[in-house]
Design a protein around this motif. Sequence first.
Motif, PDB file in Angstrom:
ATOM      1  N   SER A 110       0.854  -1.186   0.000  1.00 52.63           N
ATOM      2  CA  SER A 110       0.000   0.000   0.000  1.00 52.63           C
ATOM      3  C   SER A 110       0.887   1.231   0.000  1.00 52.63           C
ATOM      4  CB  SER A 110      -0.907   0.005   1.230  1.00 52.63           C
ATOM      5  OG  SER A 110      -0.158   0.291   2.399  1.00 52.63           O
ATOM      6  N   GLN A 111       0.304   2.387   0.117  1.00 53.38           N
ATOM      7  CA  GLN A 111       1.098   3.606   0.215  1.00 53.38           C
ATOM      8  C   GLN A 111       1.739   3.763   1.586  1.00 53.38           C
ATOM      9  OE1 GLN A 111      -0.222   7.229  -2.161  1.00 53.38           O
ATOM     10  NE2 GLN A 111      -2.150   6.103  -2.051  1.00 53.38           N
ATOM     11  N   ASP A 112       1.438   2.865   2.503  1.00 49.90           N
ATOM     12  CA  ASP A 112       2.144   2.826   3.779  1.00 49.90           C
ATOM     13  C   ASP A 112       3.362   1.915   3.737  1.00 49.90           C
ATOM     14  OD1 ASP A 112       0.465   4.612   5.024  1.00 49.90           O
ATOM     15  OD2 ASP A 112      -0.840   3.068   5.888  1.00 49.90           O
ATOM     16  N   THR A 113       3.544   1.183   2.616  1.00 51.17           N
ATOM     17  CA  THR A 113       4.678   0.278   2.479  1.00 51.17           C
ATOM     18  C   THR A 113       5.945   1.066   2.206  1.00 51.17           C
ATOM     19  OG1 THR A 113       3.223  -1.442   1.585  1.00 51.17           O
ATOM     20  CG2 THR A 113       5.584  -1.708   1.197  1.00 51.17           C
ATOM     21  N   TYR A 114       7.031   0.657   2.858  1.00 55.98           N
ATOM     22  CA  TYR A 114       8.316   1.329   2.692  1.00 55.98           C
ATOM     23  C   TYR A 114       8.696   1.412   1.227  1.00 55.98           C
ATOM     24  CZ  TYR A 114      13.306   2.352   3.221  1.00 55.98           C
ATOM     25  OH  TYR A 114      14.557   2.923   3.131  1.00 55.98           O
TER      26      TYR A 114
END
Length: 477
Positions: free
Chosen positions: A392-396
């Motif tokens: 997701s857009q929270d993934t590094y």
Amino acid sequence: MRLLRIATAVALTGGLLTLAAPAATAATTKQYTADFNGDGYGDIAFAAPYAKVGGKGMAGYVAVLYGTKNGLDPAKHTVLSQNTTGVPGTAEAEDTFGEALAIADLDKDGYTDLAVGAPGEDVGTDVDGGSVTVLWGSASGVKGGTTVKDPAVSSHDNWGSLLTTGDFDGDARADLAVGTGGTKSYVIRGGFTRSGATGTVKRIGLPETAYSVDAMKAGDTDGDKKSDLVLTYRTHNTSHASGSWSRGVAYLGSAAGPDTSSPRPLNGGTSIALGDIDGDGYDEIALGNVFTEEDDQSGSLGGRVVVIRGSAGGPVNGDAPMAELTQSSEGVAGTDEAGDGFGGAVSIGDFNADGHGDLAIGVPFEDTTQAEDAGASMVLVGPRLDGGRAISQDTYDVPGTSESTDYFGSDVLLSDVNGDGRADYTVTAGFENEGTGAVWSLHGTTSGITTAGIRSFGPGSLGMSSGYGAFGAGLLG
């Protein structure tokens, strides 16, 4: 666009989710692979069906990104609308050009062609009659187009709301299946010509009374070198409080096209992918179903993906599917929560080149700790469909920030775009930046999907204006 159809389907059944607006061989994971310019690298097609074109809201356009040895390069692209020279028609308000897409070499010239649905197009006095256009591949990329004649003008609306391709009769020519706004679907046999000539047309019915076809895809589930047509649809059922059931059906290919005399009942759903997950030469069917149990007895809390095994006799459904996945399943990342939309999009491709198809799943309504409906996606490793990794857009290293109503995971695609024999991962957030939309491209490796070298882009990367458009809808490659 799949995301809007999902949200509309759920809304119609009383749910809480609403929006404003080739032959089977081992590890064959799709019927056709896009190479529009014939350079040997896989390409990607997508649309912005709600984008403004020539000042007309929701007229829509389509985009093709050409693959390279380094993957997708936004600098190598083609954008086409109904205002583009050589493309039939004129961009008009609410045409939604690009709401449905399909790929195949329809004229057998060695270049992949792109079929485009504009289900909102007015045809003469037929409001929302819809249109289908084939955009032709060439050594210089996609250019020019030809209208595919509607065989039953005015007997339905929204011609071109669903599209898929396959060789349903086994004559080595690509056929085109077209859906409408109701239950009528048609298979147009190849070959196709730039003058508009096609083969014969066969109407495809459903095995029972229904009111909507939600998804349509093709693949070879029985290895007979004829494509099978898979549909999901909704039908009334007064014994259930919601009054609706979601169901699926597979019609096996035959010399006469899809064999509607012997329908194979399947689970229901809102998204479909076909590919060989277990490596036995027969395509599996993945059915994503975002309905909750309250909406439909075939649903689940946060969405479900059912995988049905292919065999010499066709899809093996019965009481024991190959896999039945939710976010509560072992090896699947995340938590099963109400309204997540797990299965809103599905794709099958071999990203680690081990001879087994892997599965990508969109979860467009997933909440984060700070953003509602930010969305996510995940990839599962075949043939066991475990080892799930959420992206997701929270993934590094993934560019961007998870924000409310981004709907990351609106569409997902596993397809090789750098020619290394491993499927790469393309994922979209259809409503990123207040409905503009965006696309991310990640590489496949022997150890899985990697964020190293990830690219992201929006309309500006292609020289298009930002604004409400759902950029990235309908990924195909």
